[in-house]
Design a protein around this motif. Structure first.
Motif, PDB file in Angstrom:
ATOM      1  N   VAL A  32       3.754  22.169  44.501  1.00  0.00           N
ATOM      2  CA  VAL A  32       2.656  21.315  44.052  1.00  0.00           C
ATOM      3  C   VAL A  32       1.581  22.238  43.483  1.00  0.00           C
ATOM      4  O   VAL A  32       0.943  22.998  44.223  1.00  0.00           O
ATOM      5  CB  VAL A  32       2.092  20.463  45.207  1.00  0.00           C
ATOM      6  N   GLN A  33       1.416  22.190  42.170  1.00  0.00           N
ATOM      7  CA  GLN A  33       0.436  23.067  41.515  1.00  0.00           C
ATOM      8  C   GLN A  33      -0.990  22.616  41.834  1.00  0.00           C
ATOM      9  O   GLN A  33      -1.229  21.462  42.208  1.00  0.00           O
ATOM     10  CB  GLN A  33       0.675  23.061  40.001  1.00  0.00           C
ATOM     11  N   HIS A  34      -1.930  23.536  41.647  1.00  0.00           N
ATOM     12  CA  HIS A  34      -3.325  23.268  41.981  1.00  0.00           C
ATOM     13  C   HIS A  34      -3.881  22.028  41.276  1.00  0.00           C
ATOM     14  O   HIS A  34      -4.581  21.217  41.918  1.00  0.00           O
ATOM     15  CB  HIS A  34      -4.189  24.489  41.676  1.00  0.00           C
ATOM     16  N   PRO A  35      -3.610  21.817  39.983  1.00  0.00           N
ATOM     17  CA  PRO A  35      -4.138  20.595  39.346  1.00  0.00           C
ATOM     18  C   PRO A  35      -3.661  19.318  40.023  1.00  0.00           C
ATOM     19  O   PRO A  35      -4.419  18.344  40.125  1.00  0.00           O
ATOM     20  CB  PRO A  35      -3.611  20.701  37.903  1.00  0.00           C
ATOM     21  N   ALA A  83      -9.866  14.600  49.428  1.00  0.00           N
ATOM     22  CA  ALA A  83      -9.710  15.923  48.850  1.00  0.00           C
ATOM     23  C   ALA A  83      -9.230  16.929  49.893  1.00  0.00           C
ATOM     24  O   ALA A  83      -9.654  16.913  51.051  1.00  0.00           O
ATOM     25  CB  ALA A  83     -11.037  16.387  48.255  1.00  0.00           C
ATOM     26  N   LEU A  84      -8.344  17.826  49.453  1.00  0.00           N
ATOM     27  CA  LEU A  84      -7.844  18.901  50.302  1.00  0.00           C
ATOM     28  C   LEU A  84      -8.746  20.121  50.153  1.00  0.00           C
ATOM     29  O   LEU A  84      -9.596  20.174  49.257  1.00  0.00           O
ATOM     30  CB  LEU A  84      -6.400  19.221  49.906  1.00  0.00           C
ATOM     31  N   PRO A  85      -8.611  21.135  51.017  1.00  0.00           N
ATOM     32  CA  PRO A  85      -9.462  22.323  50.901  1.00  0.00           C
ATOM     33  C   PRO A  85      -9.443  22.901  49.496  1.00  0.00           C
ATOM     34  O   PRO A  85      -8.377  23.145  48.924  1.00  0.00           O
ATOM     35  CB  PRO A  85      -8.854  23.283  51.921  1.00  0.00           C
ATOM     36  N   ALA A  86     -10.609  23.119  48.927  1.00  0.00           N
ATOM     37  CA  ALA A  86     -10.720  23.585  47.537  1.00  0.00           C
ATOM     38  C   ALA A  86     -10.095  24.957  47.347  1.00  0.00           C
ATOM     39  O   ALA A  86      -9.695  25.310  46.233  1.00  0.00           O
ATOM     40  CB  ALA A  86     -12.188  23.613  47.119  1.00  0.00           C
ATOM     41  N   ALA A  87      -9.993  25.744  48.431  1.00  0.00           N
ATOM     42  CA  ALA A  87      -9.462  27.099  48.318  1.00  0.00           C
ATOM     43  C   ALA A  87      -7.943  27.131  48.189  1.00  0.00           C
ATOM     44  O   ALA A  87      -7.373  28.187  47.913  1.00  0.00           O
ATOM     45  CB  ALA A  87      -9.884  27.922  49.538  1.00  0.00           C
ATOM     46  N   ALA A  88      -7.267  25.998  48.368  1.00  0.00           N
ATOM     47  CA  ALA A  88      -5.807  25.972  48.282  1.00  0.00           C
ATOM     48  C   ALA A  88      -5.357  26.317  46.869  1.00  0.00           C
ATOM     49  O   ALA A  88      -5.806  25.719  45.895  1.00  0.00           O
ATOM     50  CB  ALA A  88      -5.281  24.605  48.685  1.00  0.00           C
ATOM     51  N   MET A  89      -4.453  27.305  46.757  1.00  0.00           N
ATOM     52  CA  MET A  89      -3.971  27.735  45.445  1.00  0.00           C
ATOM     53  C   MET A  89      -2.811  26.864  44.961  1.00  0.00           C
ATOM     54  O   MET A  89      -2.482  26.848  43.782  1.00  0.00           O
ATOM     55  CB  MET A  89      -3.537  29.194  45.498  1.00  0.00           C
ATOM     56  N   GLY A  90      -2.182  26.182  45.872  1.00  0.00           N
ATOM     57  CA  GLY A  90      -1.037  25.342  45.572  1.00  0.00           C
ATOM     58  C   GLY A  90      -0.436  24.887  46.880  1.00  0.00           C
ATOM     59  O   GLY A  90      -1.033  25.064  47.948  1.00  0.00           O
ATOM     60  N   TRP A 112       1.104  31.759  48.221  1.00  0.00           N
ATOM     61  CA  TRP A 112       1.591  31.010  47.066  1.00  0.00           C
ATOM     62  C   TRP A 112       2.858  31.653  46.505  1.00  0.00           C
ATOM     63  O   TRP A 112       3.817  30.954  46.152  1.00  0.00           O
ATOM     64  CB  TRP A 112       0.499  30.936  46.014  1.00  0.00           C
ATOM     65  N   GLN A 113       2.892  32.972  46.468  1.00  0.00           N
ATOM     66  CA  GLN A 113       4.081  33.674  45.993  1.00  0.00           C
ATOM     67  C   GLN A 113       5.265  33.423  46.937  1.00  0.00           C
ATOM     68  O   GLN A 113       6.392  33.187  46.492  1.00  0.00           O
ATOM     69  CB  GLN A 113       3.801  35.181  45.888  1.00  0.00           C
ATOM     70  N   ALA A 131      -1.087  26.657  50.367  1.00  0.00           N
ATOM     71  CA  ALA A 131      -1.187  28.117  50.262  1.00  0.00           C
ATOM     72  C   ALA A 131      -2.655  28.502  50.173  1.00  0.00           C
ATOM     73  O   ALA A 131      -3.369  28.064  49.269  1.00  0.00           O
ATOM     74  CB  ALA A 131      -0.435  28.609  49.029  1.00  0.00           C
ATOM     75  N   ALA A 132      -3.094  29.336  51.123  1.00  0.00           N
ATOM     76  CA  ALA A 132      -4.512  29.709  51.186  1.00  0.00           C
ATOM     77  C   ALA A 132      -4.840  30.919  50.324  1.00  0.00           C
ATOM     78  O   ALA A 132      -6.012  31.177  50.048  1.00  0.00           O
ATOM     79  CB  ALA A 132      -4.908  29.987  52.633  1.00  0.00           C
TER      80      ALA A 132
END
Length: 359
Positions: free
Chosen positions: A119-122, A130-137, A99-100, A93-94
């Protein structure tokens, strides 16, 4: 039948598997798929349970195809054929809106008894590379995944030939109504002057299908949509096979490959046949969100293909045009995914002997 891409081979194999005599015509049977053919250029993503809709034609076709792919793979591998199918698909989710939507979708799927999970951000941050840092989940579908198109097509063709598939590696010049008898309704003319008569004729020729059908009075225009893809050699400390599956980010797919490689694709370029360098760079940069390891990767392969998108009709085209004439084409970006469902539809038409309206 005409057309030996993923859809055509799936139809030919499935009909042969059910005891039907099949003749498959396509010059690619001798020279291989064109470098710009949609099937050979596909990444083979199987996005079925993660599909946003939960009902309707598209949903039904995707679920049928996913189940068939898993059973076909088992069946063909028992016969000694290689069918690499990597399970798992993680859609990132970008933004908050995506994400919603993923949270709402996972609730629907869980009510349907399907094993999607958030899959939560943590948790995303623990994945390497590593995946794109901007991914919210993200939303993980363990039953979706990716199948390697080239070995899959080879397995289907080899096994169909074992069952008696007749192949003719020639271009088709035209098709016409035979009128010879009720059992030979169609005549296919090839470049060498051969005439093939048949009771049923299946057209699975992608972008070549409209030109074959037009003289018969069937207008089914399709437009080419180019897609470019890359194969990357990742840095020595990167192994994308450690991910829980293939990754989807903003319409870009990242597919782990053996030996530290990665497929990256694909662009969507309507009306373009050469491929835009700008679109390719956007792909490589993940729309400005490429992690450092991806920017350090070496490009070791580049290819492109033309997908057939129906004009003013939903994809794919699954139509009984007239008695004995079936069209399965225009799968756009889902030719690999929907090939088994298309084959099942063709088999149903033939076994019922009563051509039905468009599915």
């Amino acid at each position: 039948m005409i057309g030996a891409g993923m859809v055509g081979l799936s139809v030919a194999w499935w009909l042969s598997e059910h005891g039907h005599r099949v003749a498959l015509i396509d010059p690619a049977l001798a020279q291989g798929q064109s470098s710009e053919a949609g099937s050979s250029a596909a990444l083979g993503l199987l996005m079925a349970q993660i599909f946003r809709r939960s009902s309707g034609r598209g949903w039904r076709l995707r679920q049928q195809s996913l189940a068939l792919w898993h059973s076909w793979r088992e069946q063909l591998e028992r016969r000694g054929h290689s069918m690499p199918l990597r399970p798992g698909l993680l859609q990132l989710a970008a933004n908050a809106q995506e994400w919603q939507a993923q949270q709402e979708l996972v609730q629907q799927r869980q009510r349907q008894g399907l094993p999607l999970r958030l899959v939560q951000h943590p948790e995303l941050e623990t994945l390497k590379p590593a995946l794109p840092a901007a991914a919210m989940g993200g939303l993980l579908s363990p039953d979706d995944g990716q199948i390697d198109p080239i070995p899959a097509m080879k397995a289907l063709l080899t096994d169909a030939r074992r069952q008696g598939l007749d192949t003719l590696a020639e271009p088709v010049l035209r098709i016409e109504r035979s009128g010879a008898s009720k059992t030979e309704r169609w005549c296919v003319h090839t470049s060498s002057g051969q005439r093939r008569l048949s009771h049923w004729l299946v057209i699975a020729a992608g972008l070549s299908s409209p030109a074959l059908l037009a003289p018969l009075g069937h207008a089914r225009p399709q437009s080419p949509v180019l897609g470019q893809a890359l194969e990357l050699q990742l840095p020595a400390d990167c192994n994308a096979e450690l991910w829980p599956g293939s990754i989807s980010w903003g319409g870009i797919n990242l597919v782990p490959r053996p030996s530290g490689r990665l497929w990256l694709g694909a662009t969507v370029e309507p009306g373009n046949t050469k491929g835009s360098p700008e679109a390719l760079e956007e792909l490589l940069q993940l729309g400005g969100h490429a992690p450092a390891w991806l920017q350090q990767a070496d490009v070791v392969g580049h290819w492109q293909g033309l997908r057939a998108r129906p004009d003013n009709r939903p994809a794919p085209l699954l139509e009984a045009l007239e008695p004995g004439l079936l069209l399965t084409s225009g799968h756009y970006r889902n030719g690999v995914l929907l090939a088994p469902a298309s084959a099942a539809w063709v088999l149903e038409q033939i076994q019922s002997s009563e051509p039905l309206p468009r599915l």
